[in-house]
Write an enzyme that holds these catalytic residues in place. Sequence first.
Site, mmCIF file in Angstrom:
data_model
loop_
_atom_site.group_PDB
_atom_site.id
_atom_site.type_symbol
_atom_site.label_atom_id
_atom_site.label_comp_id
_atom_site.label_asym_id
_atom_site.label_seq_id
_atom_site.Cartn_x
_atom_site.Cartn_y
_atom_site.Cartn_z
ATOM 1 N N SER A 12 0.864 -1.233 -0.142
ATOM 2 C CA SER A 12 0.035 0.057 0.012
ATOM 3 C C SER A 12 0.822 1.135 0.164
ATOM 4 C CB SER A 12 -1.023 -0.044 1.415
ATOM 5 O OG SER A 12 -0.181 0.108 2.473
ATOM 6 N N GLY A 13 0.423 2.385 -0.125
ATOM 7 C CA GLY A 13 1.053 3.534 -0.143
ATOM 8 C C GLY A 13 2.198 4.135 -0.901
ATOM 9 N N ILE A 14 3.116 4.480 -0.115
ATOM 10 C CA ILE A 14 4.243 4.972 -0.984
ATOM 11 C C ILE A 14 5.087 3.581 -1.503
ATOM 12 C CG2 ILE A 14 6.759 5.838 -0.699
ATOM 13 C CD1 ILE A 14 5.367 7.973 1.210
ATOM 14 N N ASP A 33 6.115 -7.379 2.174
ATOM 15 C CA ASP A 33 5.140 -6.662 3.239
ATOM 16 C C ASP A 33 4.719 -7.616 3.932
ATOM 17 O OD1 ASP A 33 2.582 -5.358 4.036
ATOM 18 O OD2 ASP A 33 3.460 -3.913 2.855
ATOM 19 N N TYR A 145 7.881 9.021 16.332
ATOM 20 C CA TYR A 145 8.121 8.879 14.927
ATOM 21 C C TYR A 145 9.184 9.635 14.674
ATOM 22 C CZ TYR A 145 6.843 9.180 9.939
ATOM 23 O OH TYR A 145 6.934 9.287 8.460
ATOM 24 N N LYS A 149 12.880 8.411 12.915
ATOM 25 C CA LYS A 149 13.116 8.916 11.412
ATOM 26 C C LYS A 149 14.463 9.681 11.591
ATOM 27 C CE LYS A 149 9.846 7.064 8.930
ATOM 28 N NZ LYS A 149 10.155 6.142 7.828
ATOM 29 N N THR A 180 -2.008 9.856 1.306
ATOM 30 C CA THR A 180 -1.928 8.396 1.352
ATOM 31 C C THR A 180 -2.975 7.929 2.806
ATOM 32 O OG1 THR A 180 -0.208 7.886 3.050
ATOM 33 C CG2 THR A 180 0.369 8.192 0.677
#
Length: 239
Positions: A12-14, A33, A145, A149, A180
């Site tokens: 999914s997503g990016i 995934d 988060y 990162k 997204t």
Amino acid sequence: MTGHIVVTGAASGIGAAVADRAEADGWTVARLDREYDGLDVAGGRYHVDVAEFDSAATTVDVITSHWGRAPDAVVHAAGIYRVRPATSVAERDWDESLTVNARGSFVVARAIADSMIQAGTGGSVVLLGSVAALRGDAVEPSAAYSASKGAVSALIRQLAVEWGRSGIRVNGVMPGVIDTAMTTLLQNAEATADFLAALPMGRLGRADEVAAACMFLAGSQSSYVTGIEMAVDGGYLVS
């Protein structure tokens, strides 16, 4: 240049956008995934727990055996995002964010690099960071988060130094606010409007725009680029 590429978070997503872009450009793609069931070698879809050394190493071994060669590149897009003010972050949220985002980036990068080094082929490692590593967010705070990162940013620089003489380039892409399912800001119309009003480009990013940056860094057009992070953020970092 095209070749063989591994993409994590590809369901999914990016991650899905990167895998789709790579296939459209003629790459042979292995999609990884944790949402996938088992190892579908014929279909190019593989279950993996990116934070587990054995899971990543076993999956990469299966892929290289099927291909008969090491990957030319990996784009590690798997990650999680938990919105919690710092004073409300539960131990589980903190540990899961650091485990999946930071540890997962290292686990996947090392598993792929091991195969490249053994084959003596070199290659490209692209990790997904975030503008959250460089700029705080009062609207959707997530200390866990941001910290995870930030770790990815440091890891990119360190791995670029360690693996450069083996012909392995390590770079990152830092998305801004991308449209997204993981972007919780979109659930708040007022906050979204305020954000867009302050953003130089005045719109949200698209997953395919992040994918284009990832594939630039994965391919031969960036053959003398390593240790950098490319922001795909509509000007967020400079606003």
